[in-house]
Design a protein around this motif. Structure first.
Motif, PDB file in Angstrom:
ATOM      1  N   ASN A  77       0.807  -1.231   0.000  1.00 53.84           N
ATOM      2  CA  ASN A  77       0.000   0.000   0.000  1.00 53.84           C
ATOM      3  C   ASN A  77       0.839   1.281   0.000  1.00 53.84           C
ATOM      4  O   ASN A  77       0.427   2.290  -0.563  1.00 53.84           O
ATOM      5  N   GLU A  84      -6.233   3.534   4.149  1.00 56.90           N
ATOM      6  CA  GLU A  84      -6.838   2.196   4.141  1.00 56.90           C
ATOM      7  C   GLU A  84      -5.990   1.206   4.942  1.00 56.90           C
ATOM      8  O   GLU A  84      -6.500   0.460   5.782  1.00 56.90           O
ATOM      9  N   ILE A  85      -4.667   1.231   4.723  1.00 56.45           N
ATOM     10  CA  ILE A  85      -3.828   0.238   5.394  1.00 56.45           C
ATOM     11  C   ILE A  85      -3.707   0.547   6.894  1.00 56.45           C
ATOM     12  O   ILE A  85      -3.474  -0.362   7.694  1.00 56.45           O
ATOM     13  N   GLN A 106      -6.834  -1.154   8.165  1.00 54.95           N
ATOM     14  CA  GLN A 106      -6.737  -2.612   8.028  1.00 54.95           C
ATOM     15  C   GLN A 106      -5.698  -3.173   9.010  1.00 54.95           C
ATOM     16  O   GLN A 106      -5.868  -4.277   9.528  1.00 54.95           O
ATOM     17  N   SER A 107      -4.632  -2.413   9.276  1.00 55.34           N
ATOM     18  CA  SER A 107      -3.611  -2.878  10.230  1.00 55.34           C
ATOM     19  C   SER A 107      -4.226  -3.073  11.609  1.00 55.34           C
ATOM     20  O   SER A 107      -3.956  -4.069  12.281  1.00 55.34           O
ATOM     21  N   LEU A 130      -7.307  -3.692  12.279  1.00 54.00           N
ATOM     22  CA  LEU A 130      -8.204  -4.866  12.247  1.00 54.00           C
ATOM     23  C   LEU A 130      -7.398  -6.154  12.344  1.00 54.00           C
ATOM     24  O   LEU A 130      -7.821  -7.126  12.976  1.00 54.00           O
ATOM     25  N   LEU A 131      -6.210  -6.147  11.720  1.00 54.31           N
ATOM     26  CA  LEU A 131      -5.333  -7.332  11.757  1.00 54.31           C
ATOM     27  C   LEU A 131      -4.773  -7.583  13.154  1.00 54.31           C
ATOM     28  O   LEU A 131      -4.585  -8.728  13.565  1.00 54.31           O
ATOM     29  N   LYS A 174     -14.761 -10.815   8.676  1.00 55.37           N
ATOM     30  CA  LYS A 174     -14.642 -10.489   7.243  1.00 55.37           C
ATOM     31  C   LYS A 174     -15.520  -9.274   6.891  1.00 55.37           C
ATOM     32  O   LYS A 174     -15.126  -8.407   6.110  1.00 55.37           O
ATOM     33  N   TYR A 228     -13.814  -6.018   7.766  1.00 56.91           N
ATOM     34  CA  TYR A 228     -12.785  -5.641   6.781  1.00 56.91           C
ATOM     35  C   TYR A 228     -13.434  -4.960   5.580  1.00 56.91           C
ATOM     36  O   TYR A 228     -12.962  -3.944   5.085  1.00 56.91           O
ATOM     37  N   GLN A 229     -14.525  -5.557   5.102  1.00 54.88           N
ATOM     38  CA  GLN A 229     -15.181  -5.007   3.905  1.00 54.88           C
ATOM     39  C   GLN A 229     -15.751  -3.616   4.169  1.00 54.88           C
ATOM     40  O   GLN A 229     -15.594  -2.697   3.374  1.00 54.88           O
ATOM     41  N   HIS A 233     -13.052  -1.090   4.585  1.00 55.12           N
ATOM     42  CA  HIS A 233     -12.438  -0.811   3.275  1.00 55.12           C
ATOM     43  C   HIS A 233     -13.256   0.280   2.565  1.00 55.12           C
ATOM     44  O   HIS A 233     -12.712   1.264   2.061  1.00 55.12           O
TER      45      HIS A 233
END
Ligand code: GRG
Length: 298
Positions: free
Chosen positions: A144, A183-184, A187-188, A190-191, A197, A200-201, A204
């Motif tokens: 990213n 975005e990343i 997402q980071s 969330l990880l 799932k 995440y969507q 996003h």
């Protein structure tokens, strides 16, 4: 609530960043000074905040997320330092202070930027997160922030100077240049936690709209704010003949598009809220809602 969260969490990120810089070899006096200058000059810390809020949303440990939040701010800081260089935008003012190459020199600014980018990956791999999470973070963040994301967007942006682009093309450029790091960051988080799932969507989608809104706001500030208010040289986009939302849509059109993107962000968060069952998760949704305040033009 966001103010309270920032007051509590951001000093930990600041402390982490300055401490990591101090671990550089003792003879690197100038490099440390330049990197500390860049980190200490303020900034909204939007990307670290997104890492931490998304971590909370996914039930992860905020303490373990600090190095990741720091790494994302390092990558963002490097992008600003390099973007300000004479070979790019040639800016002399950033966050109300002389840019790094002006305060120090060009070679130091290039190297400090390089050091931030590489140090970010040290931070992503030297922390208390499981090795499996670290390796996914390295893969996704390198993509990213690099040639599949931020750099790809910057390259297209540079190539499109003095050339006409369509609104669709402009949105694609900014989704990469500005949106990919936002975005990343989400997402980071969330990880680091254990997100579903669906989460995440939804995040996003939220990130796509937030990234666009962020860039539209940035373009509008260049036109509507003076340098004292924005802390950087205003009107530069016009001088560089950049394609921006105000240049393509007019100021009113850009303001309307900004409002549409903010509304889309709100709708995403309404859906996110249906998955947030625990109090800490619900608090995280409120924090994300409050982060929409950053997108307003005042
Ligand atoms: C690697 C050279 C290079 C560039 C990458 C991100 C980027 C592309 C360039 C930075 C210039 C810029 C205006 C990008 C758009 C993204 C944006 C709005 C950056 C400003 O971010 P803020 O508002 O800044 O979060 P603060 O100062 O608050 O941290």
């Amino acid at each position: 609530m966001l103010q309270q969260f920032m007051k509590q969490e951001l000093p930990r990120v600041e402390h982490y960043l300055l401490e990591v810089i101090q671990t550089l070899p003792k003879e690197q006096v100038k490099l440390k000074e330049a990197m500390s200058y860049a980190i200490s000059s303020g900034g909204k810390r939007v990307r670290p905040l997104f890492v931490l809020v998304a971590t909370q949303l996914a039930g992860g440990s905020l303490e373990k997320a600090i190095p990741v939040a720091g790494a994302l701010e390092m990558i963002h800081t490097y992008s600003l330092i390099h973007d300000d260089l004479p070979g790019m935008d040639n800016d002399e003012l950033r966050r109300g202070r002389p840019t790094l190459h002006v305060a120090f020199d060009e070679a130091t600014a290039i190297l400090a930027g390089d050091a931030f980018l590489t140090l970010a990956f040290t931070c992503l791999t030297e922390n208390d997160l499981p090795a499996t999470v670290q390796s996914v973070l390295v893969r996704l963040i390198s993509k990213n922030a690099g040639a599949y994301g931020m750099i790809a967007g910057q390259m297209l942006d540079v190539e499109s100077e003095s050339k006409e682009v369509t609104l669709q093309e402009l949105m694609y450029i900014h989704q990469q240049k500005t949106g990919a790091l936002i975005e990343i960051s989400l997402q980071s988080g969330l990880l680091i936690g254990n997100a579903s799932k669906e989460m995440y969507q939804l995040l996003h989608q939220f990130a796509v709209h937030y990234g666009l809104a962020f860039q539209i706001q940035n373009d509008l500030q260049d036109v509507l704010w003076d340098s004292a208010k924005s802390g950087k040289q205003s009107g530069k986009d016009t001088v560089l003949e950049k394609n921006t939302y105000p240049s393509l849509l007019g100021v009113d059109g850009a303001l309307a598009m900004l409002q549409e993107e903010i509304t889309a962000c709100k709708e995403c968060l309404t859906s996110v809220a249906t998955y947030a069952t625990k109090p800490k998760e619900q608090e995280a949704v409120l924090l994300l809602n409050e982060m929409l305040e950053y997108l307003k033009i005042s």
